[in-house]
Design an enzyme around this catalytic site. Structure first.
Site, PDB file in Angstrom:
ATOM      1  N   GLU A   1       0.816  -1.211   0.000  1.00 30.44           N
ATOM      2  CA  GLU A   1       0.000   0.000   0.000  1.00 30.44           C
ATOM      3  C   GLU A   1       0.860   1.275   0.000  1.00 30.44           C
ATOM      4  O   GLU A   1       0.599   2.191  -0.753  1.00 30.44           O
ATOM      5  CB  GLU A   1      -0.894  -0.032   1.253  1.00 30.44           C
ATOM      6  CG  GLU A   1      -1.606   1.261   1.581  1.00 30.44           C
ATOM      7  CD  GLU A   1      -2.940   1.366   0.871  1.00 30.44           C
ATOM      8  OE1 GLU A   1      -3.300   0.399   0.182  1.00 30.44           O
ATOM      9  OE2 GLU A   1      -3.593   2.409   1.006  1.00 30.44           O
ATOM     10  N   ASP A   2       1.882   1.303   0.809  1.00 26.14           N
ATOM     11  CA  ASP A   2       2.599   2.562   1.048  1.00 26.14           C
ATOM     12  C   ASP A   2       3.977   2.679   0.397  1.00 26.14           C
ATOM     13  O   ASP A   2       4.601   3.730   0.489  1.00 26.14           O
ATOM     14  CB  ASP A   2       2.773   2.779   2.569  1.00 26.14           C
ATOM     15  CG  ASP A   2       1.429   2.965   3.259  1.00 26.14           C
ATOM     16  OD1 ASP A   2       0.454   3.278   2.561  1.00 26.14           O
ATOM     17  OD2 ASP A   2       1.369   2.793   4.482  1.00 26.14           O
TER      18      ASP A   2
END
Ligand code: MN
Length: 758
Positions: A93-94
């Site tokens: 996700e990051d």
């Protein structure tokens, strides 16, 4: 590089190393196989991927995945695969790494879980309701693939709730609301009792900080008293248990602040009126596995010789576990002080299941790690069936699912004596649908314990139910009111929708023939003329009614087209009235013109008397007054609507439109008057009404706006609408009324007509 920076970096490194070591230590204490190597590899990978990034609180980002892994390990009881997935849960996700990278390094299983977690990240709920339902569906579907995805998601949410303090207030409401709406019920459904309670308490703490503190203080103030009661009550029980020779321990279970508050709200009672704050828990180790159930009942028999048990309050979750796996024997006993006290009897194993939920089952299964083929998978199957039915309205869908998350259960029997678990408040109709869709859709009634009952009949635990059907029976629209389970509701809606569609198609054919005969074109404008004639809101409604033959096309419709065309201003009105019905939020008190306000969402907005009259609208559904915990919601027309934080409509807004929330605070003083409703109940007598009105209008000089008194069998119930400045005023009025000799209940109610049950 400066010295100071170096020190900061070194300090961070040390913090991270320590946190990870602690995780490893706790993991090594668990009963899982010791796969330290892969966990260390996952940690090193995540650490390097999140390097240099910090959380809002300022701490290094990697501390968050470590904390989530620790919750997964220690509080949910998961093993190395889940710990690795938890450590890696924010990497895809990051950062720039992909699921493929994870798969190459850690294998397909961990990658699949991380993938599931990534798909449902960013909160279950997006900005729009439809996106929210989509994400929620995804979440439930991944749950079916691998339940560990949702367990880690819950661990992630728990850590975010524990660290919620560093978020913006408006974000706090969104996250707290979502947690209460979905995550706590989910945790409950998965049997994660302790986590459910903590999630609820944390949400409550952020939404109602003062009330939370008040309850905490009262709990502290009454603690010594409870401890004495506990010691006195359990002493003879201990004696008996010692005689039985089973290893055991006895704990005091204190009701959580959230459930105390919940009870106060639902039953309109005060803290002091709650009698079950203390419960007693007996946890024992059986001599051998086979004796476990017998031991529970033997303990029950032994202690009910000491204290009188309440005849209606024996709950046997031992022979019939709850759907989330919970097992225990609950009894309520009369203490020597004349108080009913609940005693929960559980074995060590049952206690583990109660605390860690379904993950704990694994511990006691030979081989470990195998799928649990119990009630949980049955429940997942139901969820899947609901998901397979197309649902038109996102929020309805959520509510339907939620029904199934919250429900507690009853047991009913089929005519052949088979046991079926049903949610509480299930009706005969629900039961019919739970067995088979055909049985449900052709149900005309039922025999409950051999007596004939309508399909709306509410079932009780222990009922034997036989469903009566008829081939000519069809699903009726009113059935939606008789069904309470998600499954039955979803089925009824989809059958009705299908039928409606058929009528609409027939209606379209008839309408098209009508236009052909009249030499008119089948277009929106002409269709609108006819549905306006019948005061309907859409073409769909019109074709449905025509198909159903409740509208027959004839002279009246022909005349519409012989008249002059409608003036344009009229048409404008139509599009105004119906163009806007997408917005669900029409529960506002007045339609004030929109005024553009400069809003800084990062700040807490002060509600001043001037602004309140100009820019804000008090929500009609919950009618907050100064002193109530409130939040602001920016509606489609850029107006700000003020809701109570616990308002059910606000709860939906929190989950579906979280980015439109505002943190607001009253700055009204005593400048304005607000309507508020008060309910009183007491013993009727000459002069009671006079006393009540005297206190309100003379002593407190508050205006009574509306008053309704009903008297029945010597008991009178009154509803009073008053204008007050704030919550303090209401509290003073209630306190003064309570002092009256004949009054035994005084409470603020939201709506004038709210029914209060004891
Ligand atoms: Mn996270």
């Amino acid at each position: 590089m400066t010295d100071e920076k170096l020190t900061q970096e070194q300090a961070d490194e040390k913090l991270i190393d320590e946190a990870f070591q602690e995780l490893l230590d706790r993991y090594l204490e668990s009963r899982h196989r010791k796969k330290v190597e892969i966990i260390t590899k996952a940690f090193n990978f995540a650490r390097q991927a999140h390097k240099g990034v910090r959380r809002r609180s300022g701490e290094p980002y990697i501390l968050h995945p470590i904390a989530v892994a620790r919750i997964a390990c220690c509080e949910i009881g998961l093993g190395s695969t889940s710990i690795c997935a938890a450590l890696l849960h924010d990497v895809v996700e990051d950062t720039d790494y992909t699921v493929e990278d994870i798969e190459n390094l850690f294998g397909p299983k961990i990658a699949q879980i991380v993938d599931g977690l990534t798909k449902i990240s960013g909160g279950i709920f997006g900005d729009r309701a439809s996106a929210q339902a989509e994400n929620f569906k995804k979440l439930l579907l991944t749950m079916n693939d691998d339940i560990r995805v949702i367990l880690i998601k819950i661990a992630d949410r728990l850590h975010n709730m524990r660290t919620l303090g560093s978020m913006l207030p408006s974000k706090q409401y969104k996250i707290a609301g979502e947690t209460l709406y979905i995550y706590a019920p989910l945790a409950n459904r998965l049997g994660l009792n302790r986590i459910k309670t903590e999630l609820e308490d944390l949400s409550f703490k952020y939404e109602h900080p003062e009330t939370y503190q008040e309850i905490e203080n009262k709990l502290k103030a009454t603690q010594a008293e409870r401890e004495t009661l506990f010691e006195e009550f359990t002493a003879p029980i201990r004696e008996q248990l010692d005689k039985m020779g089973l290893p055991y321990h006895i704990l005091a279970r204190i009701k959580s602040p959230y459930s105390i508050w919940n009870k106060m709200q639902n039953k309109h009672i005060t803290f002091e009126e709650i009698y079950d704050i203390l419960a007693v828990r007996i946890i024992f180790t059986p001599k051998n596995e086979e004796e476990e159930l017998n031991d529970c009942f033997n303990i029950y028999v032994a202690i009910s010789k000491i204290y009188k048990p309440h005849p209606d309050r024996l709950r046997d979750w031992v022979s019939h576990p709850k759907a989330n796996g919970y097992q225990a024997l609950h009894v309520t006993l009369m203490s020597n002080k004349g108080q009913w006290i609940e005693v929960q009897i559980r074995s060590e194993r049952m206690n583990d299941v109660a605390e860690q939920g379904f993950a704990a089952h694994w511990k006691y299964k030979e081989g470990g790690g195998s799928e649990d083929e119990g009630e949980l998978s049955k429940w997942l199957k139901t969820i899947k069936e609901i998901l397979d039915d197309p649902q038109p309205d996102a929020l309805d869908f959520l509510d339907t699912i939620k029904l199934n998350l919250f429900a507690s259960e009853i047991f009913v029997f089929t005519p052949k004596g088979e046991i079926k678990t049903m949610p509480q408040n299930s009706t005969a109709l629900d039961f019919a649908f739970s067995i088979h869709t055909f049985l449900g859709s052709h149900c005309i009634g039922a025999k409950v314990n051999h007596k004939l009952v309508p399909l709306s009949h509410k079932l009780q635990s222990g009922d034997q139910v036989e469903i009566l059907t008829s081939k000519s029976q069809k699903v009726q629209p009113s059935w939606i009111n008789y069904a309470t389970t998600a499954k039955a509701k979803a089925k009824i809606m989809s059958i009705l929708k299908r039928e409606k569609k058929e009528f609409q198609m027939q209606g379209e054919d008839i309408l098209s023939d009508f236009f052909k005969e009249e030499g008119l074109e089948y277009n929106d404008e002409n269709v609108q003329k006819i549905y306006m004639l019948h005061n309907l809101k859409s073409a769909d409604e019109l074709t449905y009614k025509i198909g159903q033959k409740s509208i027959l096309l004839g002279d009246a419709e022909r005349n519409v087209f012989k008249d002059k065309p409608a003036p344009t201003s009229w048409k404008k009105y139509i599009s105004f009235a119906f163009g806007n019905n997408k917005s669900k939020q029409n529960n506002v008190s007045s339609q004030k013109p929109s005024q553009t306000l400069d809003i800084d969402k990062k700040k807490i907005v002060k509600l001043t008397p001037d602004d309140l009259q100009k820019h804000y609208i008090i929500a009609d559904c919950c009618k907050p007054i100064p002193g109530d915990d409130v939040l602001g919601y920016i509606d489609d027309n850029n107006r700000i609507i003020i809701h109570k934080r616990q308002c059910p409509i606000a709860a939906q807004l929190k989950t579906s439109f979280g980015n439109r929330l505002l943190a607001v605070q009253w700055e009204i003083g005593k400048a304005l008057n607000f309507p508020v409703n008060v309910y009183i109940k007491g013993i009727d007598g000459i002069g009671v009404l006079n006393e009540v009105t005297q206190i309100i209008s003379q002593q407190l000089s508050v205006n009574i706006h509306k008053l309704n008194i009903e008297s029945n069998d010597g008991i009178f119930e009154g509803r009073i609408q008053l204008f007050v400045h704030d919550v303090d005023d209401v509290n003073t009025i209630c306190a003064n009324l309570k002092k009256l000799e004949h009054i035994n209940k005084v409470t603020r109610i939201e709506n004038f007509d709210d029914q209060i049950t004891d």
